[in-house]
Design an enzyme around this catalytic site. Sequence first.
Site, PDB file in Angstrom:
ATOM      1  N   ASN A  37      72.033  56.292  50.551  1.00  0.00           N
ATOM      2  CA  ASN A  37      72.252  57.467  49.699  1.00  0.00           C
ATOM      3  C   ASN A  37      73.250  58.402  50.388  1.00  0.00           C
ATOM      4  O   ASN A  37      73.350  58.424  51.607  1.00  0.00           O
ATOM      5  CB  ASN A  37      70.899  58.162  49.466  1.00  0.00           C
ATOM      6  CG  ASN A  37      71.004  59.423  48.628  1.00  0.00           C
ATOM      7  OD1 ASN A  37      70.397  60.435  48.948  1.00  0.00           O
ATOM      8  ND2 ASN A  37      71.756  59.376  47.557  1.00  0.00           N
ATOM      9  N   CYS A  88      64.568  66.285  51.486  1.00  0.00           N
ATOM     10  CA  CYS A  88      65.100  67.504  50.887  1.00  0.00           C
ATOM     11  C   CYS A  88      65.440  68.528  51.971  1.00  0.00           C
ATOM     12  O   CYS A  88      64.598  68.865  52.804  1.00  0.00           O
ATOM     13  CB  CYS A  88      64.098  68.099  49.912  1.00  0.00           C
ATOM     14  SG  CYS A  88      64.690  69.616  49.122  1.00  0.00           S
ATOM     15  N   GLN A 102      57.890  61.175  42.853  1.00  0.00           N
ATOM     16  CA  GLN A 102      58.062  61.710  44.204  1.00  0.00           C
ATOM     17  C   GLN A 102      57.151  62.905  44.447  1.00  0.00           C
ATOM     18  O   GLN A 102      57.053  63.807  43.611  1.00  0.00           O
ATOM     19  CB  GLN A 102      59.513  62.136  44.448  1.00  0.00           C
ATOM     20  CG  GLN A 102      59.738  62.532  45.903  1.00  0.00           C
ATOM     21  CD  GLN A 102      61.162  62.932  46.207  1.00  0.00           C
ATOM     22  OE1 GLN A 102      61.568  64.048  45.899  1.00  0.00           O
ATOM     23  NE2 GLN A 102      61.918  62.032  46.827  1.00  0.00           N
TER      24      GLN A 102
END
Length: 329
Positions: free
Chosen positions: A201, A101, A71
């Site tokens: 997720n 994030c 990533q």
Amino acid sequence: MLTIGPYDIETPVILAPMAGVTDRPFRRLCLRMGAGMVVSEMVTCDTRLWKTRKTRLRLVHDGEAEPRSVQIAGGDPEMMAEAARQNEALGAQIIDINMGCPAKKVCSKAAGSALLKDEALVRAILERVTASVSIPVTLKIRTGWNPEHRNGVTIARIAEDCGIQALAVHGRTRSCMYRGEAEYDTIAAICEAISIPVIANGDITSAEKARAVLDQTGAQAVMVGRAAQGRPWIFREIDHFLKQGTHLPAPKLEEIRDILLDHLAQLHEFYGELPGVRIARKHVGWYLQANNCGQSFRSVFNRLESSAAQCDGIREHFERLLNGEEIAA
């Protein structure tokens, strides 16, 4: 089955990339515990900063199982493209772009989930990165910037149009951070809107939750993050439940001890004596907390200053637990 480029991921349970957590020892452990794929810690796109020891270790992928997914994070299309090219040269087989994030230190640099505010910049980054490498590129996002601006469907369509080959979606907005409960309606809408694989997720904490989220969203896989800290066997539990519809028995104290000792050995070897001892402390804290293995022992463990002392301390602690000399909770 989840397919990303030439790779068929038979187990639809993926380890989420987590800075300071998903290092090589933890990735290897989670694969052994049943994860279908793992993703490395986030690496900055500013290659000038790759000289630090911490970043150099994040770029090590020797001997890792395929596919090796790395990533990268940043907000400059050209720098992101260069970072992707260099990671491909270093052995990455999938490039994953971080637009999920929520951390302030990431978002303050117009990276991570901050990018969801600027759809034109999202497109520019995705176009440049996908054009710069010959390997698959995936993307991780949130459902939007805040609950009033859930533009996840729009971002997903941009991603598909730019050649992104799989999309992971965390069921919270950037402003939600990790507060409250994840919502999956937006993920379901994304699955309806695009044809590339979607990985759900957020709050995947049990086998039942994984099954329910897959059924609700229509996603091809789930991604597990914080729930794997101290519980790496959650991957085999979810995989077994998805395939068999029954629960695996919880690991016994002896198995938890052996998994933890192996994890410690890998951390000590990978980081070296002093850094390995320091990093091991947080992992042991997660094991103790997640499994009611004597949280009071944590303060004792945190005072141990060598790898040998840490391993001996774990053996002695679990021996007391097994003999009933110490209360687990």
